[in-house]
Design an enzyme around this catalytic site. Structure first.
Site, PDB file in Angstrom:
ATOM      1  CD  GLN A 183      -2.554   3.039  -3.850  1.00  0.00           C
ATOM      2  OE1 GLN A 183      -1.847   2.351  -3.136  1.00  0.00           O
ATOM      3  NE2 GLN A 183      -2.325   3.252  -5.128  1.00  0.00           N
TER       4      GLN A 183
ATOM      5  CB  VAL B 283      -0.917   0.030   1.231  1.00  0.00           C
ATOM      6  CG1 VAL B 283      -1.394   1.446   1.489  1.00  0.00           C
ATOM      7  CG2 VAL B 283      -2.115  -0.854   1.009  1.00  0.00           C
ATOM      8  CB  SER B 284       2.016   3.436  -2.462  1.00  0.00           C
ATOM      9  OG  SER B 284       0.973   3.094  -3.312  1.00  0.00           O
ATOM     10  CB  THR B 285      -0.983   7.084  -0.968  1.00  0.00           C
ATOM     11  OG1 THR B 285      -2.072   6.543  -1.686  1.00  0.00           O
ATOM     12  CG2 THR B 285       0.152   7.393  -1.886  1.00  0.00           C
TER      13      THR B 285
END
Ligand SMILES: [Zn+2]
Length: 507
Positions: free
Chosen positions: A15, A10-12
Site C-alpha cells: 500500500q 498504512v497496513s502493508t
C-alpha cells in the site's frame, strides 16, 4: 473553535508503494483540516509492519479519547473510509461511537459523511464493498494456497521436531527435537505413561519447550497431547484444516473445515504410522474414560492446601495394573504438580484420596447445617473476608488486551496478511494465556460478586432435598467458598484412613 481529528493508517508495504503512504495521507488530511478552518488538530497514526503481530493501538486510543476526553470534536478527517475499518461490522461500531458524539467524517476527496441515516447507510455500503473486495482477495489467495499445497509445499511455520526448508518449502527433521518426539510416542504407547507424567519427565530433563515465551516455559500435558495427536509426526500434515470467521467485533470463530477440504501434505516422518495410530487409540480411550467420570467431582476447584494456600488438583495415581476400572484419585497440592520457575518450592502437603475428602466434607457440612443455630455459630467464626477486588479489575483489563490481540490477528488473517498456520499458532498461544486468565477471573469473581447469603437461605438450600444424589450434592456444595485441607498422619497405603484437618469457608 473547530476541533478536528486526523486518522491515518498504512497496513502493508504494498500500500505504501501504491501511494497510500502515511505521509501522503497525512498531507492530504492536514490540507483538508486547514480548509475547514480547524483550530485544534489531533493526529492518530497506525503504522503496520507486514507479517508481524499488529494492533491498531492508535485507533483504539482515538476512540477512547472521543468517548472520555472533555474536548468536543467536530470532525474526523480520513484519507478514505476504508482507513477506519475494512469490514462493515467494525465500521458500524466506529460509526456508532462517532454518531453518539456528533462527529462528522470527512474524507480528503471532499466527501462528507454526516450523522443522518442516509449517510450512515452509504458508509455501511461502502464498508460492505471493501469487505467484498477483501473476500475476493482472500479467495484468490486461498486458491493459490491450495495449488501450492498440492505441489507438496507448506507455509513457513514453526513445528516442534522440524526445521523449515526455504528451498523445498517443506520440513527437514530437526534431529535433536525429533528424538524427544520419538521418546514421547514411545513412552506413551509402549511404557503406557500418561501425558501428564511425560510432561513432568521432560521438564525434569530441562528440555526447551516448543513455544518458548515469557509465560510458558514448561511442558504441559496439553503440549504432549497436542504432539501425540499431530499426524505430521507420522508423515502427513493436514493443512487448510481451520477456518477463521469474524462473527462480531470481538468474537472470532475458529471452525474445523470438513475433512474433505483438508489438504494433506507429505512431510518427513519422525515416528511410524502404526505408532501414531496406537497413540490415537490410547488417547481416545482416555477421553472416553474421562467423560464418564466428569461432573461427579463434588469439590473440584474448592480445595486449597492448608500449608501453602495453593489450589489442590485432582490427580489420578499411576497404577501398574491395566485394570482401568480401579483408578484412585487424589487431591494433590499444586506445587507438587507444576514445580517450575515462578512457583514456590514443593510444599510438604500429603495427597489425600478424593472420596475420603468428599465424605469428610459432606459429614462436616451435615454437622454445621444441623440446625440454624449451629450454622449461625459456625458462620460467626468462619465467614470469609472480601478482598481481591483490585486484582480482579487488573485481570479483566489484561483479558481485554488479549482479546484485542486476538481480534487483530483475525483482522490480519482475514485481510490475507497473515498465513493461516501462523495465525493459528498465534491464536493458540493467546488462547492458552486466556484460559489461565479466565480461570483466575472466575475464581476471583466467585469470591467478589457473591453477596453473603443469609443464614435462612443457606439453611434452606441445604435441607431442600432429603436424600440428595451426587448432582444435587454438588449444587448444594456451591455454598462453600473454599476448603483448606491438610493431611496430618504419616501412614501409607490405599486402605489406611488418613487423619485430616479441614477448614470449610462458607459464603
Ligand atoms: Zn501445598
Amino acid at each position: 473553535m473547530y476541533n478536528v481529528i486526523i486518522y491515518a493508517r498504512v497496513s502493508t508495504l504494498i500500500q505504501a508503494e501504491q501511494g497510500y503512504s502515511i505521509d501522503a495521507q497525512l498531507e492530504d488530511c492536514r490540507k483538508k483540516a486547514q480548509e475547514l478552518g480547524a483550530t485544534n488538530i489531533e493526529e492518530y497514526i497506525d503504522r503496520g509492519k507486514s507479517g508481524k503481530f499488529l494492533e491498531r493501538p492508535e485507533l483504539q486510543k482515538m476512540l477512547y479519547n472521543i468517548k472520555h476526553s472533555e474536548t468536543n470534536y467536530d470532525a474526523l478527517i480520513i484519507y478514505k473510509l476504508d482507513r477506519l475499518s475494512r469490514d462493515s461490522m467494525g465500521l458500524a461500531y466506529i460509526i456508532k461511537i462517532l454518531q453518539q458524539n456528533n462527529i462528522k467524517i470527512i474524507s480528503t476527496d471532499g466527501a462528507h459523511y454526516g450523522t443522518n441515516p442516509q449517510d450512515i447507510l452509504i458508509m455501511q455500503m461502502m464498508g460492505s464493498i471493501s469487505e467484498f473486495e477483501n473476500a475476493l482477495r482472500k479467495e484468490r489467495s486461498i486458491r493459490g494456497k491450495i495449488e501450492k499445497r498440492r505441489q507438496g509445499k507448506i507455509d513457513k511455520v514453526k513445528k516442534y521436531g522440524f526445521i523449515y526448508n526455504n528451498k523445498k518449502k517443506n520440513f527437514d527433521i530437526n534431529k535433536e527435537e525429533a528424538e524427544i518426539i520419538k521418546k514421547i510416542f514411545n513412552w506413551f504407547t509402549e511404557e503406557r505413561i500418561g501425558a501428564f507424567k511425560i510432561a513432568k519427565r521432560i521438564n525434569k530433563l530441562k528440555i526447551p519447550t516448543p513455544l518458548p515465551s515469557k509465560n510458558i516455559h514448561i511442558w504441559h500435558e496439553n503440549t504432549i497431547r497436542g504432539i501425540l495427536r499431530d499426524e505430521s509426526y507420522a508423515g502427513t500434515m493436514h493443512t487448510m484444516k481451520y477456518k477463521f470467521e469474524k462473527i462480531s467485533i470481538k468474537k472470532i470463530k475458529k471452525t474445523i473445515r470438513p475433512k474433505s477440504e483438508w489438504i494433506d501434505v507429505s512431510v518427513p516422518a519422525i515416528v511410524e504410522k502404526i505408532t501414531w495410530e496406537k497413540a490415537q487409540e490410547i488417547l481416545n480411550d482416555n477421553k472416553n474414560n474421562k467423560r464418564n467420570t466428569k461432573n461427579i467431582w463434588l469439590l473440584q476447584g474448592l480445595v486449597l492446601c492448608n500449608i501453602c494456600k495453593k489450589p489442590m488438583y485432582i490427580k489420578q495415581t499411576i497404577t501398574k495394573s491395566k485394570n482401568t476400572n480401579n483408578k484412585v484419585f487424589y487431591f494433590r497440592c499444586r506445587t507438587k504438580i507444576y514445580n517450575h520457575a515462578g512457583l514456590p518450592e514443593k510444599c510438604d502437603a500429603r495427597s489425600v484420596q478424593v472420596n475420603v475428602v468428599e465424605d469428610l466434607v459432606w459429614n462436616t457440612l451435615l454437622k454445621i447445617f444441623y440446625s440454624k443455630e449451629t450454622l449461625e455459630k459456625y458462620l460467626k467464626r468462619n465467614r470469609k473476608e472480601n478482598t481481591e477486588n483490585i486484582l480482579l479489575e487488573e485481570l479483566i483489563t489484561k483479558r481485554q488486551t488479549l482479546l484485542n490481540k486476538k481480534n487483530t490477528i483475525t483482522d490480519w488473517f482475514l485481510d490475507g496478511k497473515l498465513e493461516e498456520d501462523i495465525a493459528t499458532e498465534k491464536l493458540n498461544k493467546l488462547n492458552m494465556e486466556l484460559d489461565t486468565l479466565n480461570l483466575r477471573i472466575k475464581m476471583l469473581k466467585k469470591n467478589a460478586t457473591k453477596q453473603p447469603a443469609t443464614i435462612e437461605s443457606l439453611y434452606n438450600k441445604f435441607h431442600e432435598v432429603n436424600n440428595p444424589d451426587r448432582e444435587k450434592k454438588k449444587e448444594i456444595i456451591q455454598s462453600v467458598d473454599k476448603i483448606y485441607l491438610e493431611r496430618l498422619d504419616d501412614t501409607n497405603g490405599k486402605y489406611c484412613v488418613p487423619k485430616l484437618k479441614l477448614n470449610i469457608i462458607l459464603y
